[in-house]
Scaffold this motif. Structure first.
Motif, PDB file in Angstrom:
ATOM      1  N   TYR A   1     -62.739  79.592  98.748  1.00 28.45           N
ATOM      2  CA  TYR A   1     -62.534  78.888 100.016  1.00 28.45           C
ATOM      3  C   TYR A   1     -61.306  79.402 100.749  1.00 28.45           C
ATOM      4  N   ASP A   2     -61.466  79.620 102.053  1.00 28.35           N
ATOM      5  CA  ASP A   2     -60.366  80.037 102.928  1.00 28.35           C
ATOM      6  C   ASP A   2     -60.574  79.298 104.245  1.00 28.35           C
ATOM      7  N   SER A   3     -59.699  78.337 104.526  1.00 28.72           N
ATOM      8  CA  SER A   3     -59.894  77.488 105.704  1.00 28.72           C
ATOM      9  C   SER A   3     -59.946  78.298 106.993  1.00 28.72           C
ATOM     10  N   SER A   4     -59.146  79.364 107.077  1.00 28.46           N
ATOM     11  CA  SER A   4     -59.109  80.148 108.316  1.00 28.46           C
ATOM     12  C   SER A   4     -60.367  80.973 108.510  1.00 28.46           C
ATOM     13  N   GLY A   5     -61.039  81.299 107.412  1.00 28.64           N
ATOM     14  CA  GLY A   5     -62.225  82.147 107.533  1.00 28.64           C
ATOM     15  C   GLY A   5     -63.532  81.410 107.393  1.00 28.64           C
ATOM     16  N   ARG A   6     -63.480  80.079 107.192  1.00 25.42           N
ATOM     17  CA  ARG A   6     -64.727  79.353 106.918  1.00 25.42           C
ATOM     18  C   ARG A   6     -65.673  79.366 108.119  1.00 25.42           C
ATOM     19  N   GLU A   7     -65.146  79.197 109.317  1.00 27.21           N
ATOM     20  CA  GLU A   7     -66.006  79.151 110.504  1.00 27.21           C
ATOM     21  C   GLU A   7     -66.835  80.429 110.642  1.00 27.21           C
ATOM     22  N   ASN A   8     -66.187  81.568 110.432  1.00 26.23           N
ATOM     23  CA  ASN A   8     -66.908  82.845 110.522  1.00 26.23           C
ATOM     24  C   ASN A   8     -67.920  82.983 109.395  1.00 26.23           C
ATOM     25  N   PHE A   9     -67.538  82.508 108.194  1.00 28.93           N
ATOM     26  CA  PHE A   9     -68.428  82.599 107.044  1.00 28.93           C
ATOM     27  C   PHE A   9     -69.705  81.785 107.275  1.00 28.93           C
ATOM     28  N   ILE A  10     -69.554  80.550 107.778  1.00 35.95           N
ATOM     29  CA  ILE A  10     -70.723  79.716 108.066  1.00 35.95           C
ATOM     30  C   ILE A  10     -71.568  80.354 109.166  1.00 35.95           C
ATOM     31  N   ALA A  11     -70.922  80.972 110.164  1.00 36.34           N
ATOM     32  CA  ALA A  11     -71.650  81.642 111.247  1.00 36.34           C
ATOM     33  C   ALA A  11     -72.473  82.812 110.706  1.00 36.34           C
ATOM     34  N   GLU A  12     -71.920  83.534 109.723  1.00 36.61           N
ATOM     35  CA  GLU A  12     -72.670  84.648 109.111  1.00 36.61           C
ATOM     36  C   GLU A  12     -73.894  84.137 108.347  1.00 36.61           C
ATOM     37  N   ILE A  13     -73.739  82.986 107.691  1.00 32.78           N
ATOM     38  CA  ILE A  13     -74.884  82.395 106.993  1.00 32.78           C
ATOM     39  C   ILE A  13     -75.956  81.994 108.004  1.00 32.78           C
ATOM     40  N   GLU A  14     -75.535  81.367 109.105  1.00 36.90           N
ATOM     41  CA  GLU A  14     -76.489  80.975 110.145  1.00 36.90           C
ATOM     42  C   GLU A  14     -77.212  82.190 110.729  1.00 36.90           C
ATOM     43  N   GLU A  15     -76.473  83.257 110.922  1.00 37.62           N
ATOM     44  CA  GLU A  15     -77.072  84.476 111.482  1.00 37.62           C
ATOM     45  C   GLU A  15     -78.145  85.015 110.547  1.00 37.62           C
ATOM     46  N   ALA A  16     -77.857  85.008 109.252  1.00 35.95           N
ATOM     47  CA  ALA A  16     -78.843  85.486 108.283  1.00 35.95           C
ATOM     48  C   ALA A  16     -80.065  84.571 108.252  1.00 35.95           C
ATOM     49  N   LEU A  17     -79.829  83.260 108.363  1.00 34.27           N
ATOM     50  CA  LEU A  17     -80.937  82.302 108.334  1.00 34.27           C
ATOM     51  C   LEU A  17     -81.849  82.444 109.550  1.00 34.27           C
ATOM     52  N   ALA A  18     -81.269  82.825 110.676  1.00 33.06           N
ATOM     53  CA  ALA A  18     -82.044  82.951 111.919  1.00 33.06           C
ATOM     54  C   ALA A  18     -83.173  83.963 111.775  1.00 33.06           C
TER      55      ALA A  18
END
Length: 617
Positions: free
Chosen positions: A500-517
Motif C-alpha cells: 500500500y502507498d497512499s500517494s499512488g493508490r489513485e493511479n493504481f485503482i485507475a490502472e485496474i479500471e483501465e484493464a477491466l474496461a
C-alpha cells in the motif's frame, strides 16, 4: 448438574475428554501454544498440574469441541432451548408445546433464579500475582484473564436481578499497574457501560466482581447476549440446571461456586491497557481504559484456573459462538421483524462480516423481475442497531422470497450466499454506506479507535449476471504490478499487488479500471479484493477462509471500497461491476499474530511426550 469446575473436569476425565499434564509448564507463551495446538488437533481439555510461578492448577480447551459442549450440558441444553423458545415467541410456543415441553420449561424456570447462599468462610485470600500469569502472544503487554466473568450492578443495594455479567478482558500484569490493580477493557455497546455511567453521574466508584471458574454454565453465561436488563445470572442457572449461588460482601457480589473472585473498584482516571492478541487475528494496541483498585482476591481450596486463547479464527471462542447460536436461534428473528436468519462469519473475524436473510414484502404484487430491496433496507438498519450485530462492518442481505425450487438460500453456506447476492445486486442502487460511525473496538481499519464505517449490500429479484470460476479467464486480465490472481469462489477474484502507498493508490485503482474496461469477463467477476504480494505470500488466496479474513479484517468500507466507473448521484455512491476492495495492510493497521517457531516446537514436544492425543475423545 455440576456444583463446581472440578466436578465438571472429573466428569470429562471419566469420559476420556480430559488429559493431565504433570510436568511444570511455563505460562509465558508455552501454555497458550499448547492450548492452540490442542484445539487445532481437536484434542482434549488439558489440566496443567504444575504451573511455573503459581500455586494453582490451570485448565484449557474445556469447550474446544462440539462434543464436549454437548456432553457438559447434556442434561440441561434441551430445557434451555425450550425456555429461550418460550421467551422469544410465547404465542407460538403454547400453540405447539407438548405436555413434556411445558414441564421442561417450568422445571428450567425453577432453576433459573439466583439463590443467596455461602459466605466468606468458603474462601481464602491470595494475591493477583499468585494466579497463573499467562501471556498468549509475544507482543502482549502482560498477563490477561481470558475467561473472566465480570459482574456489576447499577448500585450497591440494587437487586441481584439487575446484575450484568460479561466477559471483558482483564490485564493483571504489565504496563504501569501496581500489584493491587488490573486493567478492565470493555468494548463499546456493552451493558457494563450503563452501570459505569450511572456511577460516574452519582460521583461514586463502581464496585466490580470478577469471577473465574465455577460451573461451566457460568462461563458460557458471561458471553451470552442477553437482552438489556435481563441478567446473565438467570441464564447461568438455566444452563447449569442449578441456581446461581451468591452472597454479598461489603457491597460486592461474590459467586459462591467460583474458583476465584477478584473484588475491586473502578478508578476515576484511566491507565494504558494492552497490547493484546485479539480474536480478529491481530494485536489490539495500547490505549487508555478503566482499571480496578483491588480490595480482595479470593480463592477456593484446590482452585483451578481456566483460560482460553484468542486469535485468528477458528479458536475455542468459535465454539462458544456456535453453541450460543444453537440456543438463541429463535430469539434473533423474533427480535427483528422481517429477519429470517443471521450469520456473523467467524472466518472473517466475526463482526467484520454478517450475512442476513430477510423478507422483501413491501410490494407483494411486484413481479420477480421488478423486485428490489425495500423492506430489506429497513431490516438491515434494524440489524445494525441490534445487540452485538450492531458491530457489523459489512452486511450482505438477501430476500427470502428469491428462494426457488432446488435453490435454498442458506446464510451458513458462505460461498453460496455470497454468490446469490453477487448474481442479483445492482451496484448502481444497492450499496448503502454508513460513514463516520462506531465500529468494533478491536477493528483498526477505521479512522481511529471505535470509529469507522459500514456497508450494506442488499440483493433482491432475478439474477442480473452469471458468475464464472475459470482460472483461464484471468489470462486476459493484464494489470501492472499484479503478481498473482486467484479465484476463491465463483465471481470473486483476489489480486496480489504492491504494498500500500497512499500517494499512488489513485493511479493504481485507475490502472485496474483501465484493464477491466477491456476485459470480456468483467460482469462475471463482480468482486475483486486486492492484497499484498509480499506480506500475504504465506496465505492461499484461492482459499475461501483466507479470502474472508484478508478482505474483511483489512478494509474500511468508506476508505477502501472502490468500483468500476464509480460515481455519486444525489449523495448516493454507485458503480458498475466489479466492486474493488483494497484489503492491503495500511500504516495504521495492527500487526498480525504470529508465534516463534521454537515455542511451537516446544509445545508440540510437550503434547507428544505427555501423549495428550493418545486415545482421547
Amino acid at each position: 448438574m455440576y456444583r463446581n469446575l472440578e466436578q465438571a473436569l472429573l466428569d470429562l476425565e471419566r469420559a476420556g475428554m480430559l488429559k493431565r499434564i504433570q510436568r511444570e509448564v511455563d505460562p509465558y507463551l508455552e501454555m497458550a501454544e499448547i492450548a492452540r495446538q490442542a484445539f487445532e488437533n481437536k484434542g482434549p481439555a488439558i489440566l496443567f498440574e504444575h504451573v511455573k510461578g503459581s500455586p494453582f492448577r490451570a485448565v484449557c480447551n474445556i469447550f474446544g469441541t462440539q462434543e464436549r459442549l454437548d456432553f457438559l450440558f447434556r442434561d440441561t441444553l434441551k430445557g434451555t432451548q425450550t425456555a429461550v423458545l418460550f421467551k422469544s415467541n410465547p404465542v407460538e410456543f403454547f400453540k405447539h408445546a407438548s405436555p413434556a415441553k411445558l414441564l421442561r420449561a417450568a422445571r428450567t424456570g425453577l432453576h433459573s433464579l439466583p439463590k443467596k447462599s455461602g459466605s466468606l468462610k468458603d474462601f481464602k485470600e491470595c494475591k493477583l500475582s499468585d494466579l497463573p500469569q499467562i501471556v498468549c502472544w509475544p507482543n502482549d503487554g502482560g498477563a490477561f484473564l481470558t475467561l473472566p466473568q465480570v459482574a456489576t450492578r447499577p448500585a450497591e443495594n440494587a437487586s441481584i436481578m439487575t446484575t450484568n455479567m460479561g466477559m471483558y478482558r482483564v490485564q493483571i500484569s504489565g504496563n504501569d499497574y501496581a500489584s493491587n490493580e488490573c486493567g478492565l477493557h470493555y468494548q463499546i455497546k456493552r451493558d457494563i457501560a450503563r452501570h459505569h455511567q450511572k456511577a460516574i453521574e452519582e460521583g461514586r466508584p463502581l464496585k466490580v466482581s470478577i469471577f473465574i471458574g465455577g460451573t461451566p454454565a457460568q462461563t458460557v453465561a458471561a458471553v451470552m447476549p442477553m437482552p438489556e436488563n435481563l441478567s446473565e445470572l438467570l441464564f447461568a442457572g438455566m444452563l447449569g440446571g442449578k441456581r446461581f449461588r451468591y452472597f454479598i460482601h461489603d457491597g460486592y457480589l461474590v459467586s459462591s461456586d467460583a474458583d476465584f473472585c477478584i473484588l475491586g473498584e473502578l478508578q476515576p482516571d484511566l491507565k494504558p491497557e494492552g497490547p493484546f492478541g485479539d480474536h480478529i487475528g491481530y494485536y489490539s494496541d495500547r490505549h487508555p481504559f478503566p482499571y480496578l483498585k483491588i480490595e480482595k482476591v479470593l480463592c477456593k481450596k484446590n482452585a483451578i484456573y481456566p483460560f482460553t486463547v484468542v486469535g485468528r479464527p477458528p479458536q475455542e471462542d468459535t465454539l462458544f459462538g456456535s453453541f450460543i447460536h444453537q440456543i438463541t436461534k429463535p430469539m434473533v428473528p423474533a427480535s427483528i421483524p422481517g429477519l429470517v436468519a443471521l450469520h456473523a462469519v467467524d472466518d472473517a473475524g466475526v463482526h467484520p462480516l454478517c450475512l442476513a436473510l430477510a423478507h422483501e414484502r413491501f410490494r407483494p404484487y411486484a413481479k420477480p423481475e421488478d423486485r428490489e430491496p425495500l423492506e430489506l433496507l429497513k431490516t438491515a438498519n434494524a440489524i445494525l442497531g441490534f445487540n452485538q450485530a450492531s458491530l457489523t462492518k459489512y452486511l450482505l442481505i438477501a430476500a427470502a422470497e428469491d428462494e426457488e425450487a432446488g435453490h435454498k438460500i442458506d446464510v451458513n453456506d458462505v460461498a453460496g450466499f455470497f454468490g446469490h447476492v453477487l448474481e442479483r445486486i445492482d451496484f448502481s442502487r444497492d450499496l448503502h454506506f454508513e460513514t463516520s460511525t462506531s465500529i468494533d473496538t478491536l477493528d483498526y481499519t477505521g479512522s481511529k479507535l471505535n470509529h469507522g464505517s459500514k456497508l450494506t449490500l442488499a440483493a433482491a429479484g432475478l439474477k442480473k449476471r452469471e458468475l464464472r470460476h475459470n482460472p483461464e479467464d484471468l489470462q486476459s486480465l493484464k494489470i501492472p504490478g499484479i503478481t498473482s490472481a486467484k479465484i476463491p469462489m465463483p465471481g470473486v477474484i483476489v489480486l496480489q499487488g504492491p504494498a500500500y502507498d497512499s500517494s499512488g493508490r489513485e493511479n493504481f485503482i485507475a490502472e485496474i479500471e483501465e484493464a477491466l474496461a477491456h476485459w470480456e469477463f468483467r460482469e462475471n467477476y463482480p468482486w475483486i479484493s486486492i492484497v499484498d504480494s509480499e506480506l500475504d505470500s504465506s496465505l492461499d488466496t484461492s482459499n475461501l477462509r483466507d479470502f474472508l479474513w484478508l478482505t474483511f479484517t483489512r478494509s474500511d468500507p468508506a476508505k477502501d471500497v472502490f468500483g468500476y466507473q464509480a460515481r455519486m448521484s444525489e449523495k448516493h455512491w454507485a458503480c458498475e461491476a466489479p466492486l474493488i476492495v483494497d484489503a492491503r495492510i495500511k500504516p495504521h493497521h495492527q500487526k498480525a499474530l504470529t508465534v516463534p517457531a521454537e515455542i511451537r516446537e516446544q509445545a508440540h514436544q510437550v503434547l507428544e511426550e505427555e501423549k495428550v492425543f493418545g486415545g482421547c475423545k
